[in-house]
Motif scaffolding. Structure first.
Motif, PDB file in Angstrom:
ATOM      1  N   GLU A   1       0.820  -1.212   0.000  1.00  0.00           N
ATOM      2  CA  GLU A   1       0.000   0.000   0.000  1.00  0.00           C
ATOM      3  C   GLU A   1       0.857   1.267   0.000  1.00  0.00           C
ATOM      4  OE1 GLU A   1      -3.004   0.084  -0.803  1.00  0.00           O
ATOM      5  OE2 GLU A   1      -3.537  -2.009  -0.510  1.00  0.00           O
ATOM      6  N   TRP A   2       1.678   1.382  -1.012  1.00  0.00           N
ATOM      7  CA  TRP A   2       2.561   2.534  -1.180  1.00  0.00           C
ATOM      8  C   TRP A   2       1.811   3.649  -1.900  1.00  0.00           C
ATOM      9  CZ3 TRP A   2       5.222   4.337  -5.770  1.00  0.00           C
ATOM     10  CH2 TRP A   2       6.207   5.292  -5.497  1.00  0.00           C
ATOM     11  N   TRP A   3       1.876   4.861  -1.375  1.00  0.00           N
ATOM     12  CA  TRP A   3       1.202   6.014  -1.978  1.00  0.00           C
ATOM     13  C   TRP A   3       2.091   6.587  -3.071  1.00  0.00           C
ATOM     14  CZ3 TRP A   3      -3.492   7.735  -2.302  1.00  0.00           C
ATOM     15  CH2 TRP A   3      -3.721   9.032  -2.787  1.00  0.00           C
ATOM     16  N   ASP A   4       1.601   6.633  -4.312  1.00  0.00           N
ATOM     17  CA  ASP A   4       2.415   7.117  -5.437  1.00  0.00           C
ATOM     18  C   ASP A   4       2.161   8.579  -5.785  1.00  0.00           C
ATOM     19  OD1 ASP A   4      -0.012   7.151  -6.804  1.00  0.00           O
ATOM     20  OD2 ASP A   4       0.707   5.964  -8.499  1.00  0.00           O
ATOM     21  N   GLY A   5       1.376   9.258  -4.981  1.00  0.00           N
ATOM     22  CA  GLY A   5       1.043  10.652  -5.259  1.00  0.00           C
ATOM     23  C   GLY A   5      -0.360  10.811  -5.814  1.00  0.00           C
ATOM     24  N   ASN A   6      -0.890   9.751  -6.411  1.00  0.00           N
ATOM     25  CA  ASN A   6      -2.246   9.756  -6.941  1.00  0.00           C
ATOM     26  C   ASN A   6      -3.147   8.766  -6.226  1.00  0.00           C
ATOM     27  OD1 ASN A   6      -1.912  11.685  -9.035  1.00  0.00           O
ATOM     28  ND2 ASN A   6      -0.878  10.147 -10.277  1.00  0.00           N
ATOM     29  N   LYS A   7      -2.590   7.605  -5.916  1.00  0.00           N
ATOM     30  CA  LYS A   7      -3.378   6.558  -5.276  1.00  0.00           C
ATOM     31  C   LYS A   7      -2.454   5.588  -4.570  1.00  0.00           C
ATOM     32  CE  LYS A   7      -4.286   2.877  -8.354  1.00  0.00           C
ATOM     33  NZ  LYS A   7      -4.565   1.856  -7.590  1.00  0.00           N
ATOM     34  N   SER A   8      -3.058   4.713  -3.801  1.00  0.00           N
ATOM     35  CA  SER A   8      -2.310   3.697  -3.086  1.00  0.00           C
ATOM     36  C   SER A   8      -2.102   2.494  -4.003  1.00  0.00           C
ATOM     37  CB  SER A   8      -3.076   3.288  -1.820  1.00  0.00           C
ATOM     38  OG  SER A   8      -2.297   2.445  -1.036  1.00  0.00           O
ATOM     39  N   ILE A   9      -0.850   2.052  -4.107  1.00  0.00           N
ATOM     40  CA  ILE A   9      -0.476   0.911  -4.938  1.00  0.00           C
ATOM     41  C   ILE A   9      -0.446  -0.329  -4.048  1.00  0.00           C
ATOM     42  CG2 ILE A   9       1.362  -0.072  -6.390  1.00  0.00           C
ATOM     43  CD1 ILE A   9       0.065   2.476  -7.562  1.00  0.00           C
ATOM     44  N   ASP A  10      -1.017  -1.438  -4.502  1.00  0.00           N
ATOM     45  CA  ASP A  10      -1.044  -2.660  -3.690  1.00  0.00           C
ATOM     46  C   ASP A  10       0.366  -3.052  -3.249  1.00  0.00           C
ATOM     47  OD1 ASP A  10      -3.825  -2.955  -3.779  1.00  0.00           O
ATOM     48  OD2 ASP A  10      -3.759  -4.205  -5.575  1.00  0.00           O
ATOM     49  N   ILE A  11       1.273  -3.212  -4.196  1.00  0.00           N
ATOM     50  CA  ILE A  11       2.665  -3.567  -3.895  1.00  0.00           C
ATOM     51  C   ILE A  11       3.572  -2.736  -4.790  1.00  0.00           C
ATOM     52  CG2 ILE A  11       4.421  -5.389  -3.907  1.00  0.00           C
ATOM     53  CD1 ILE A  11       2.124  -7.409  -3.538  1.00  0.00           C
ATOM     54  N   ALA A  12       4.572  -2.117  -4.193  1.00  0.00           N
ATOM     55  CA  ALA A  12       5.550  -1.348  -4.962  1.00  0.00           C
ATOM     56  C   ALA A  12       6.939  -1.890  -4.671  1.00  0.00           C
ATOM     57  CB  ALA A  12       5.470   0.128  -4.596  1.00  0.00           C
ATOM     58  N   ILE A  13       7.724  -1.995  -5.730  1.00  0.00           N
ATOM     59  CA  ILE A  13       9.124  -2.391  -5.597  1.00  0.00           C
ATOM     60  C   ILE A  13       9.926  -1.244  -6.193  1.00  0.00           C
ATOM     61  CG2 ILE A  13      10.851  -4.162  -6.101  1.00  0.00           C
ATOM     62  CD1 ILE A  13       8.411  -6.081  -6.607  1.00  0.00           C
ATOM     63  N   SER A  14      10.291  -0.299  -5.340  1.00  0.00           N
ATOM     64  CA  SER A  14      10.881   0.957  -5.809  1.00  0.00           C
ATOM     65  C   SER A  14      12.253   0.783  -6.441  1.00  0.00           C
ATOM     66  CB  SER A  14      10.934   1.978  -4.679  1.00  0.00           C
ATOM     67  OG  SER A  14      11.742   1.497  -3.631  1.00  0.00           O
ATOM     68  N   ARG A  15      13.004  -0.211  -6.018  1.00  0.00           N
ATOM     69  CA  ARG A  15      14.359  -0.416  -6.549  1.00  0.00           C
ATOM     70  C   ARG A  15      14.359  -0.590  -8.061  1.00  0.00           C
ATOM     71  NH1 ARG A  15      19.098  -2.674  -3.312  1.00  0.00           N
ATOM     72  NH2 ARG A  15      18.006  -1.210  -2.040  1.00  0.00           N
ATOM     73  N   VAL A  16      13.310  -1.239  -8.595  1.00  0.00           N
ATOM     74  CA  VAL A  16      13.218  -1.442 -10.043  1.00  0.00           C
ATOM     75  C   VAL A  16      12.040  -0.671 -10.643  1.00  0.00           C
ATOM     76  CG1 VAL A  16      14.411  -3.662 -10.078  1.00  0.00           C
ATOM     77  CG2 VAL A  16      11.932  -3.604  -9.757  1.00  0.00           C
ATOM     78  N   LYS A  17      11.439   0.199  -9.846  1.00  0.00           N
ATOM     79  CA  LYS A  17      10.324   1.043 -10.288  1.00  0.00           C
ATOM     80  C   LYS A  17       9.171   0.213 -10.853  1.00  0.00           C
ATOM     81  CE  LYS A  17      12.945   5.195 -10.827  1.00  0.00           C
ATOM     82  NZ  LYS A  17      12.864   6.498 -11.419  1.00  0.00           N
ATOM     83  N   LEU A  18       8.719  -0.749 -10.035  1.00  0.00           N
ATOM     84  CA  LEU A  18       7.631  -1.635 -10.431  1.00  0.00           C
ATOM     85  C   LEU A  18       6.472  -1.506  -9.456  1.00  0.00           C
ATOM     86  CD1 LEU A  18       6.544  -3.995 -12.205  1.00  0.00           C
ATOM     87  CD2 LEU A  18       7.705  -5.561 -10.626  1.00  0.00           C
ATOM     88  N   ASN A  19       5.291  -1.235  -9.988  1.00  0.00           N
ATOM     89  CA  ASN A  19       4.053  -1.214  -9.215  1.00  0.00           C
ATOM     90  C   ASN A  19       3.241  -2.449  -9.588  1.00  0.00           C
ATOM     91  OD1 ASN A  19       4.698   1.271  -8.117  1.00  0.00           O
ATOM     92  ND2 ASN A  19       3.501   2.416  -9.596  1.00  0.00           N
ATOM     93  N   ILE A  20       2.698  -3.112  -8.576  1.00  0.00           N
ATOM     94  CA  ILE A  20       1.885  -4.307  -8.809  1.00  0.00           C
ATOM     95  C   ILE A  20       0.495  -4.060  -8.230  1.00  0.00           C
ATOM     96  CG2 ILE A  20       1.626  -6.778  -8.373  1.00  0.00           C
ATOM     97  CD1 ILE A  20       4.707  -6.851  -7.953  1.00  0.00           C
ATOM     98  N   GLU A  21      -0.497  -4.205  -9.070  1.00  0.00           N
ATOM     99  CA  GLU A  21      -1.892  -4.085  -8.660  1.00  0.00           C
ATOM    100  C   GLU A  21      -2.539  -5.459  -8.766  1.00  0.00           C
ATOM    101  OE1 GLU A  21      -3.581  -1.656  -7.399  1.00  0.00           O
ATOM    102  OE2 GLU A  21      -2.215   0.013  -7.709  1.00  0.00           O
ATOM    103  N   ILE A  22      -3.342  -5.805  -7.790  1.00  0.00           N
ATOM    104  CA  ILE A  22      -4.052  -7.082  -7.791  1.00  0.00           C
ATOM    105  C   ILE A  22      -5.497  -6.831  -8.205  1.00  0.00           C
ATOM    106  CG2 ILE A  22      -4.686  -9.125  -6.444  1.00  0.00           C
ATOM    107  CD1 ILE A  22      -1.580  -8.484  -6.709  1.00  0.00           C
ATOM    108  N   ASP A  23      -5.903  -7.488  -9.279  1.00  0.00           N
ATOM    109  CA  ASP A  23      -7.282  -7.373  -9.760  1.00  0.00           C
ATOM    110  C   ASP A  23      -8.127  -8.436  -9.100  1.00  0.00           C
ATOM    111  OD1 ASP A  23      -7.024  -5.199 -11.464  1.00  0.00           O
ATOM    112  OD2 ASP A  23      -6.395  -6.441 -13.156  1.00  0.00           O
TER     113      ASP A  23
END
Length: 147
Positions: free
Chosen positions: A64-86
């Motif tokens: 639940e990382w806040w990206d400035g617009n919304k909360s991302i389910d899982i974020a891996i900042s080292r490789v700039k990857l956001n993961i959303e679960i549908d």
């Protein structure tokens, strides 16, 4: 049976409660924290399971990382990857498709790649999903080094 967060030994009752509630071995303290996160952000159970699957694989991810617009389910900042679960992947409306496209656009503008994973994939194929995400991360690492 130990807590995946603090490595505390779990009794049968704690283990059963955690597995029934979220499908992950957590002590009572961490179960409460995760329950609060789920209540606050409507975090899918599968996001919690994937987060701990990635953590077991050595990935430093954020729930639940806040990206400035919304909360991302899982974020891996080292490789700039956001993961959303549908969680409702069975039928997509054009409005949902447009929202997903706009979210991906915001992520790309900030240098992040967003992937969407159907919850059933995590529910039935967690290990394979983690392996594939590790592959995606490796590909992103190569491209980040090239830039």
């Amino acid at each position: 049976m130990t807590c995946l967060e603090c490595k505390k030994e779990l009794g049968y009752t704690n283990h059963k409660n955690a597995m029934d509630a979220i499908g992950v071995e957590l002590c009572e303290v961490h179960q409460v924290r995760i329950a609060k996160l789920i209540d606050t952000n409507a975090t899918p159970r599968e996001a919690i399971q994937l987060y701990y699957g990635l953590k077991e694989a050595g990935v430093n991810a954020m729930l639940e990382w806040w990206d400035g617009n919304k909360s991302i389910d899982i974020a891996i900042s080292r490789v700039k990857l956001n993961i959303e679960i549908d969680t409702e992947y069975h039928m997509m409306t054009h409005e949902q498709a447009m929202n997903d496209l706009e979210e991906a656009m915001h992520s790309f503008k900030n240098g992040f790649t967003t992937i969407r994973i159907p919850h059933v994939l995590i529910k039935y194929y967690l290990k394979e999903t983690v392996v594939n995400i590790l592959g995606i991360m490796e590909g992103l690492r190569v491209h980040l080094k090239a830039i």
